[in-house]
Structures are given as structure tokens and as C-alpha cells.
Motif scaffolding. Structure first.
Motif, short mmCIF file in Angstrom:
data_model
loop_
_atom_site.label_atom_id
_atom_site.label_comp_id
_atom_site.label_asym_id
_atom_site.label_seq_id
_atom_site.Cartn_x
_atom_site.Cartn_y
_atom_site.Cartn_z
N ARG A 1 0.81 -1.23 0.00
CA ARG A 1 0.00 0.00 0.00
C ARG A 1 0.83 1.27 0.00
O ARG A 1 0.35 2.35 0.36
N SER B 1 1.96 4.33 -1.50
CA SER B 1 1.22 5.05 -2.54
C SER B 1 1.87 6.40 -2.81
O SER B 1 1.45 7.44 -2.30
N SER C 1 -2.04 3.75 1.25
CA SER C 1 -3.48 3.82 0.93
C SER C 1 -4.27 2.95 1.90
O SER C 1 -4.80 1.89 1.55
N ASP D 1 -8.10 -0.92 3.70
CA ASP D 1 -6.95 -0.70 2.84
C ASP D 1 -7.38 -0.83 1.38
O ASP D 1 -8.44 -1.37 1.07
#
Length: 580
Positions: A116, A118, A203, A231
């Protein structure tokens, strides 16, 4: 002998999308919400984290106590099906090539288990040739993509802080979680030697953004994929709401074989093998969008040969499959004696780092051309026997032993070891930019097919001195940070010239990019600046294949932004009747 019967779908769609990961999911979401009828083809089974995730399951619910298998290479509870090796789906490497190809086979693809992280590309990342003369510039700038980064931030959610760093652009951020104890040690130690450490950008929802998704409850298991959709996974955040519009038909367990062409040289559909009955099916549409991953999309184009396209579809340039590259990666870790026998409390946090280091140096003053960022790990995660051993106490001082303590033991001594060392370990990983080169490529192996009869890829990749020198710098930096915090190196410290300073093989970091790259010159690129094929106006590619270069950042956020941008362009072109 009976002829194989090809089953043709009578329904015609506005768009056929191959692949349901970040790019395919975003394309499906954008087009479906604009009212277009979409067929989304996925090579694996359906997957809904709310139903299928192994989140919160204890280790004893796995017959392997959570250990990895070929089917679950990141552990038995990880939210990903398959990985570097898939039964019946081989790939090959040329002599001296060592590409390791990771493939997820499920709705949502790799987004069900990724870190995740980002990050936006920065202004310099789109124009690197202007800076160091290597590779090529993108045909677009940061200003072209920024509106879509903003839209992705709002749609999906990302936490972080505005730092004002020119080439690590700020976003529209949710509040970040506080640093954990080991991260405070890292921040102080790195700061003492001039290395920045800032809140990470992941994220993961630290507060709700809509009624369909919950916020993080800090179980630290994002790798399993979140049951409350806190998530980001394409499966939960893009594919599911796209299907809810009533405009998407999802076809799972469908292995795409080739893109079908009409007599005018336009894409008219996709042929796929149904994995359940092993029959071939054909589905038809006004446009075809490839989002199967950089290498898989290249494979599909190269296997889509015809009299008009003898070298593969959209490949008049001969570039399909070329300029393949992955992020670099090297790692090191150790233990912090100051944290031995530390106090116990809940600091699980999100399933990933709370802080990271963006690239902070000027490559013009270094012996390698591109940068890297640093990812950090450690803390009070679920312990595994054997973690952070390799030390001994001698005359009141801790020192690294010749080898790590063997796993085993039982009873009071085992418990004492666990309690004493638990939470004292720390690790760091560099993830950097490699140079996209024409001589790094994949092609169709003329001698090997998979179990569906589809020719497989053969890889030709090697690192250069640029990437090896970058890995050396990573290792020196990690050692300096660990020394600054008073830590003892217990792994990754023995790497050197003999093994390229621990530089992982290309493909291992799973940021493959560049095989269907965009550009203004049709002689040197496959796609234009809107991810549309130069040769075939109703064919698009919205995965990592379109990348000209990949920066010192993870590529998912840029895949999402470019997929949304390409989808908006496609909708506009259809309205103008430029695409029938």
C-alpha cells in the motif's frame, strides 16, 4: 479428429478489459460509472476480502502455521494466490538472464497483498533523460497527471503529510498514524546523520471516507487484505463498486489467449481459455484494454499475430516486450540492544511502515544515476522463532556471533528468549530506480507453451553497474543508520561484490514495467500519451507496461492515475465518435 469448438459470445461490449488489478480495476470503475458496458476478464477466481480474507486468523488455523507455499508465496494467510511459480504456467530465461516473474491469479491481482505504499511520481521523474541523458523522457509531465493523482487520492484514500518536497509531491492526505518505538529510534538516528525520515504514504483509511468502507482498526494485517475494506485493493474498492453499477460482467478463471482483429485492423475482441472446461471462448467489444501486468500484456500482444501484424499486435515499432525493468532492492537488519526486554504494549499500527525515507541526495555527485527510497520494519509484530538471534553477551558487551542461533528449544528457556529479544529487531529495505533499456526484454519462447497451449515468455534481463553501485550505496546507508542507533547488524551485512551487494534479481520487487511503453514517436513506442496504441486506435494498455521509466517510487499510484486518465480519454473519443 474433432475440431475444437470455439464458443462465441453474442453480446457486444463497449470495452473488454483483460486483468482486474490496479489498472484494470480503475478502468472498469471509470467506464462503468460513465454508463459503458464492460466485460472484465480475470485469469484467476473471484476474490472479495470481506469473504475470502484470512484476516485475524490465528497461526494454528493453518496446517503450516502460516508458512509459505508455492500457491501462497508470502505465507498461508497472505491475500495473494500464486506468485513466482504457477503450476502449468512456466516461463523461461535466456542464458545469464535471471528475471523472476510474479503473477497473481485472482480478482484484484497483486493489490490484495501489496504494501500500500502510494507515492506520486515527481516532476523530475517524467523527464529523467533531460537530467542524466539516460533512457527517455515520458511524453507527459507531472502537470498532466496531477489532476488524476488528486482524484485517486480522494477516491481511494491515502495517509501522509505535506512536506513540500519538489520531487516527492504532496497529496490530499488523511492523518498518518504515529511512529512506533522502533521508528522513533530510526528517525532520531537517521536525522543525526542527515537522512530524512517522514511519515509514510499508504493507501489505508485512518478515518472513514464513505459508507462502503470502514477505517483501519490497526490489526497490522493489511497483507491479508482487509475485511472492512480499510486498505486499498482493486477487488474491494474498484471492481466491486463497478459491478454494482450493473454495467460490468466479470468473467473469472479466463486465461486470455489473443486479441482478435477485424478486417480493418482494429481490435474486435478477446479469445480466452476457460480454466474450468478448457474450452476456448471469444468475447467482442468496441475497444480492448489490456491490464494484465506489464509482461502478461506484452505476451498477449506478441501472441496476437496476423498477416497485418506478423510481429505481434501494435508492434510495428518492434518495441513490445522491450525496456522491461523492475525496481532495485537490497536489505539489511539488526537488533537494538537498548530495546532488549522492552515493555510490552500494543503498537501494531497499520500493516506497513509508519515512516519512510524519500530520496534525499543529488545523483550528479554520486557514481550511479538514479535514486531510491528506504522502507523500514520492526517492532512488536507476531514473533517467529529465530528472529533477531545471532548475538551474544561477552564481558558486558553485545556482539554478533558467527551464526544465528538455531531454531528449537522448549519450555522456560524458549519463553525467556522470546520475551528478551521480542520487539528489538529492525530492518530496512531500499527500493530504487533502474534504467529502462532496449536490451532488457521478454519475447515469446518458440519451444514452450503453458498447459492451455499458449506460448510462454522468455526473458533477457541483467542488472548493470548502475544498479549494482546503487545497491552498494543502499548497504552503506543502512549500516550507517544502524550504527547511529546503536544497533547490531544480524542479517544483510555480509553482502558485497561477490553477490552484487545483495541486490535482488530483477522481478523480485514485483514492480515490472516498460514492455508496452508510451511515447510520441510511433517508431520507438507502442502507445501514445493517452495509453492508446499507435497502430490500433481502439486498443489501450493501462498497467505498468506503459511506463517509460519508474522512478524511485512504487508504481501503483501512477498506474491508477494513468488508467483513470486513459479511461476519461476513451470516453471522450467515443463521444466524439473517433472510436466507433
Amino acid at each position: 479428429m474433432c475440431a475444437v469448438q470455439i464458443k462465441k459470445q453474442a453480446k457486444k461490449y463497449d470495452a473488454i478489459i483483460v486483468g482486474s488489478g490496479a489498472g484494470g480495476g480503475m478502468a472498469a470503475y471509470t467506464l462503468a460509472n460513465a454508463g459503458l458496458k464492460v466485460c472484465l476478464i480475470e485469469a484467476g477466481p473471484n476474490y472479495d476480502p470481506a469473504v475470502n480474507s484470512s484476516q485475524l486468523k490465528p497461526a494454528w488455523e493453518s496446517p503450516r502455521r502460516g508458512a509459505r507455499t508455492q500457491f501462497r508465496p508470502f505465507g498461508d494467510f497472505d491475500g495473494c494466490f500464486w506468485g513466482w511459480n504457477i503450476d502449468g504456467e512456466p516461463y523461461t530465461n535466456a542464458e545469464n538472464s535471471n528475471w523472476e516473474w510474479f503473477r497473481a491469479r485472482m480478482v484484484g491481482g497483486r493489490t490484495n497483498h501489496w504494501g500500500r505504499i502510494s507515492l506520486r511520481f515527481g516532476p523530475k521523474d517524467f523527464k529523467r533523460k533531460d537530467i542524466d541523458g539516460l533512457g527517455d523522457n515520458w511524453p507527459i509531465s507531472y502537470d498532466d497527471v496531477k489532476p488524476y493523482y488528486d482524484k485517486v487520492d480522494k477516491l481511494i484514500g491515502v495517509f501522509g503529510t505535506n512536506e513540500g518536497l519538489y520531487n516527492d509531491p504532496d497529496g490530499i492526505f488523511l492523518p498518518p498514524p504515529k511512529p512506533r518505538l522502533h521508528e522513533l529510534f530510526i528517525k532520531k538516528a537517521a536525522g543525526n546523520i542527515g537522512i530524512p525520515v517522514i511519515p509514510s504514504r499508504l493507501s489505508i483509511l485512518t478515518k472513514p471516507i464513505n459508507k462502503d468502507r470502514g477505517s483501519c482498526f490497526y490489526c497490522s494485517q493489511c497483507g491479508r487484505s482487509c475485511k472492512v475494506y480499510a486498505d486499498f485493493s482493486s477487488s474491494s474498492c474498484l471492481v466491486k463498486p463497478a459491478i454494482a453499477t450493473g454495467n460490468v460482467d466479470l468473467v473469472v478463471n479466463a486465461m486470455a489467449r489473443e486479441v482478435l482483429m477485424d478486417r480493418d485492423g482494429l481490435a474486435k475482441g478477446v479469445s480466452y481459455v476457460n480454466k474450468e472446461d478448457l474450452q476456448e471462448y471469444q468475447v467482442y467489444g468496441r475497444t480492448v484494454i489490456l491490464a494484465a501486468s506489464a509482461c502478461e500484456s506484452a505476451r498477449l500482444l506478441l501472441n496476437s499475430k496476423s498477416e497485418r501484424y506478423p510481429n505481434g499486435l501494435a508492434n510495428s515499432s518492434g518495441v513490445v516486450g522491450k525496456y522491461l525493468h523492475d525496481s532495485t532492492g537490497a536489505d539489511m537488519g539488526g537488533i537494538i540492544p537498548a530495546l532488549f526486554d522492552r515493555k510490552r504494549y500494543n503498537e501494531d499500527g497499520v500493516g506497513g511502515m509508519h515512516v519512510y525515507t524519500p530520496w534525499w541526495l543529488d545523483n550528479k555527485k554520486l557514481d550511479f544515476p538514479r535514486g531510491y527510497h528506504i522502507e523500514y520494519g520492526g517492532g512488536l509484530g507476531m514473533p517467529l522463532y529465530g528472529f533477531s538471534w545471532g548475538i551474544e553477551k561477552l564481558n558486558g558487551m553485545f556482539k554478533v556471533k558467527g551464526q544465528q542461533k538455531e531454531a528449537g528449544g522448549y519450555g522456560a528457556s524458549l519463553k525467556e528468549d522470546y520475551r528478551y529479544f521480542y520487539g528489538a529487531h529492525v530492518g530496512m529495505a531500499g527500493r530504487g530506480e533502474s534504467i529502462a533499456r532496449e536490451d532488457s526484454y521478454c519475447e515469446i519462447d518458440p519451444n514452450v507453451v503453458d498447459k492451455y497451449g499458449i506460448p510462454v515468455l522468455k526473458f533477457h534481463t541483467q542488472w548493470t553497474d548502475y544498479e549494482i553501485k546503487q545497491a552498494k550505496h543502499m548497504k552503506e546507508t543502512f549500516a550507517e543508520i544502524l550504527h547511529s542507533m546503536g544497533a547490531l547488524v544480524t542479517w544483510g551485512g555480509d553482502d558485497g561484490p561477490h553477490n552484487n551487494y545483495g541486490l535482488h534479481n530483477p522481478g523480485v520487487i514485483i514492480h515490472e514495467a516498460g514492455t508496452v511503453r508510451m511515447g510520441d514517436d510511433p517508431r520507438k513506442s507502442v502507445l501514445n500519451k493517452y495509453s492508446q496504441a499507435h497502430d490500433v486506435k481502439n486498443l489501450f494498455c493501462v498497467d505498468g507496461g506503459q511506463f517509460v521509466s519508474q522512478a524511485d517510487k512504487n508504481i501503483t499510484w501512477t498506474i491508477l492515475a494513468l488508467a483513470m486518465r486513459a479511461s476519461d480519454y476513451l470516453i471522450s473519443e467515443m463521444k466524439k465518435q473517433n472510436i466507433a
